[in-house]
Design a protein around this motif. Sequence first.
Motif, PDB file in Angstrom:
ATOM      1  N   LYS A   1       0.808  -1.265   0.046  1.00  0.00           N
ATOM      2  CA  LYS A   1       0.031   0.178   0.054  1.00  0.00           C
ATOM      3  C   LYS A   1       0.848   1.192  -0.107  1.00  0.00           C
ATOM      4  O   LYS A   1       1.900   1.224   0.712  1.00  0.00           O
ATOM      5  CB  LYS A   1      -0.784  -0.048   1.219  1.00  0.00           C
ATOM      6  CG  LYS A   1      -1.803   1.218   1.507  1.00  0.00           C
ATOM      7  CD  LYS A   1      -2.676   0.951   2.577  1.00  0.00           C
ATOM      8  CE  LYS A   1      -3.480   2.176   3.002  1.00  0.00           C
ATOM      9  NZ  LYS A   1      -4.245   1.924   4.106  1.00  0.00           N
TER      10      LYS A   1
ATOM     11  N   VAL B   1      -3.254   3.839  -2.624  1.00  0.00           N
ATOM     12  CA  VAL B   1      -3.240   2.934  -3.607  1.00  0.00           C
ATOM     13  C   VAL B   1      -2.708   1.736  -2.893  1.00  0.00           C
ATOM     14  O   VAL B   1      -1.652   1.740  -2.291  1.00  0.00           O
ATOM     15  CB  VAL B   1      -2.377   3.302  -4.948  1.00  0.00           C
ATOM     16  CG1 VAL B   1      -2.275   2.319  -5.972  1.00  0.00           C
ATOM     17  CG2 VAL B   1      -2.861   4.697  -5.296  1.00  0.00           C
ATOM     18  N   ARG B   2      -3.481   0.286  -3.445  1.00  0.00           N
ATOM     19  CA  ARG B   2      -2.997  -0.675  -2.589  1.00  0.00           C
ATOM     20  C   ARG B   2      -3.347  -1.655  -3.593  1.00  0.00           C
ATOM     21  O   ARG B   2      -4.204  -1.833  -4.430  1.00  0.00           O
ATOM     22  CB  ARG B   2      -3.891  -0.979  -1.390  1.00  0.00           C
ATOM     23  CG  ARG B   2      -3.812  -2.163  -0.879  1.00  0.00           C
ATOM     24  CD  ARG B   2      -4.626  -2.519   0.478  1.00  0.00           C
ATOM     25  NE  ARG B   2      -6.005  -2.572  -0.081  1.00  0.00           N
ATOM     26  CZ  ARG B   2      -6.974  -3.375  -0.079  1.00  0.00           C
ATOM     27  NH1 ARG B   2      -6.437  -4.876   0.194  1.00  0.00           N
ATOM     28  NH2 ARG B   2      -8.134  -3.424  -0.210  1.00  0.00           N
TER      29      ARG B   2
ATOM     30  N   GLU C   1      -2.784  -6.026  -3.992  1.00  0.00           N
ATOM     31  CA  GLU C   1      -2.444  -7.471  -3.277  1.00  0.00           C
ATOM     32  C   GLU C   1      -2.802  -8.501  -4.312  1.00  0.00           C
ATOM     33  O   GLU C   1      -3.600  -8.678  -5.195  1.00  0.00           O
ATOM     34  CB  GLU C   1      -3.259  -7.443  -2.132  1.00  0.00           C
ATOM     35  CG  GLU C   1      -3.226  -6.713  -1.215  1.00  0.00           C
ATOM     36  CD  GLU C   1      -3.960  -6.712   0.385  1.00  0.00           C
ATOM     37  OE1 GLU C   1      -3.347  -6.528   1.481  1.00  0.00           O
ATOM     38  OE2 GLU C   1      -5.101  -7.119   0.434  1.00  0.00           O
TER      39      GLU C   1
ATOM     40  N   ILE D   1      -5.890  -7.959  -6.157  1.00  0.00           N
ATOM     41  CA  ILE D   1      -6.908  -6.724  -5.740  1.00  0.00           C
ATOM     42  C   ILE D   1      -6.127  -5.393  -5.828  1.00  0.00           C
ATOM     43  O   ILE D   1      -5.137  -5.180  -5.563  1.00  0.00           O
ATOM     44  CB  ILE D   1      -6.868  -7.073  -4.203  1.00  0.00           C
ATOM     45  CG1 ILE D   1      -7.641  -8.549  -3.876  1.00  0.00           C
ATOM     46  CG2 ILE D   1      -7.846  -6.087  -3.435  1.00  0.00           C
ATOM     47  CD1 ILE D   1      -7.365  -8.968  -2.645  1.00  0.00           C
ATOM     48  N   PHE D   2      -6.964  -4.629  -6.526  1.00  0.00           N
ATOM     49  CA  PHE D   2      -6.377  -3.154  -6.627  1.00  0.00           C
ATOM     50  C   PHE D   2      -7.351  -2.252  -6.145  1.00  0.00           C
ATOM     51  O   PHE D   2      -8.535  -2.343  -6.344  1.00  0.00           O
ATOM     52  CB  PHE D   2      -6.275  -2.990  -7.929  1.00  0.00           C
ATOM     53  CG  PHE D   2      -5.474  -1.535  -8.238  1.00  0.00           C
ATOM     54  CD1 PHE D   2      -4.217  -1.272  -8.050  1.00  0.00           C
ATOM     55  CD2 PHE D   2      -6.226  -0.460  -8.839  1.00  0.00           C
ATOM     56  CE1 PHE D   2      -3.525  -0.051  -8.302  1.00  0.00           C
ATOM     57  CE2 PHE D   2      -5.889   0.859  -9.339  1.00  0.00           C
ATOM     58  CZ  PHE D   2      -4.573   0.994  -8.767  1.00  0.00           C
ATOM     59  N   ASN D   3      -6.976  -1.468  -5.223  1.00  0.00           N
ATOM     60  CA  ASN D   3      -7.739  -0.325  -4.440  1.00  0.00           C
ATOM     61  C   ASN D   3      -7.107   0.846  -4.542  1.00  0.00           C
ATOM     62  O   ASN D   3      -6.018   1.214  -4.214  1.00  0.00           O
ATOM     63  CB  ASN D   3      -7.854  -0.991  -3.186  1.00  0.00           C
ATOM     64  CG  ASN D   3      -8.873  -0.069  -2.231  1.00  0.00           C
ATOM     65  OD1 ASN D   3      -8.331   0.902  -1.452  1.00  0.00           O
ATOM     66  ND2 ASN D   3     -10.145  -0.341  -2.191  1.00  0.00           N
ATOM     67  N   VAL D   4      -8.065   1.973  -4.654  1.00  0.00           N
ATOM     68  CA  VAL D   4      -7.798   3.562  -4.761  1.00  0.00           C
ATOM     69  C   VAL D   4      -8.530   3.823  -3.710  1.00  0.00           C
ATOM     70  O   VAL D   4      -9.968   3.858  -3.533  1.00  0.00           O
ATOM     71  CB  VAL D   4      -7.883   4.100  -6.031  1.00  0.00           C
ATOM     72  CG1 VAL D   4      -7.580   5.565  -5.735  1.00  0.00           C
ATOM     73  CG2 VAL D   4      -7.064   3.418  -7.131  1.00  0.00           C
ATOM     74  N   GLY D   5      -8.031   4.870  -2.769  1.00  0.00           N
ATOM     75  CA  GLY D   5      -8.881   5.412  -1.751  1.00  0.00           C
ATOM     76  C   GLY D   5      -8.531   6.725  -1.424  1.00  0.00           C
ATOM     77  O   GLY D   5      -7.314   7.241  -1.770  1.00  0.00           O
TER      78      GLY D   5
END
Length: 160
Positions: free
Chosen positions: A111, A124-125, A127, A151-155
């Motif tokens: 992350k 931005v993460r 996994e 897994i791709f995450n933007v927060g």
Amino acid sequence: MAYIYEKRPDSRQRNNLFYRVAHHLTEDVIHFSYRYFWDDWGITSNTFDLKYRYQMAGSYLQPHVRYYMQDEADFYRHNLKLGSDVDAATGEVLLDEARLSKFTTTTLGLKYGYAMGKNSEFTVRGEYMTQSFDDGGVPAGEETPDLDVIIFNVGYSFHW
């Protein structure tokens, strides 16, 4: 074609022990947690979770490792047998059955967080998670396939 639906017990008692620690170094922070779970269906599990937050000027990197192991439920069956487990005429499942098998999951991730002000952060993460099932004794070709996930995450978070 007759559809066969799972039948699970009407009730479930769930229990867990949980331990979490965060240790602040000079600038970096280590987060570790462990959870032991058990229930009256015969399932036990262990979860280990480790994060290390490398603090940089105005931002951070946080590697993540998680390992999860679960035993199968007492009533788990990989395959149902027509005639003994399933009524041949009606398709009704004759026993309590659920798809709660033995498996392990490993997650590796990273992350990146950037402070956008005193009270807000952009992250931005990414996994990679892999899940492996223990199909001991299952005939070749009928194994539960392993699962691989990206897994791709933007927060964006803020507080006031």
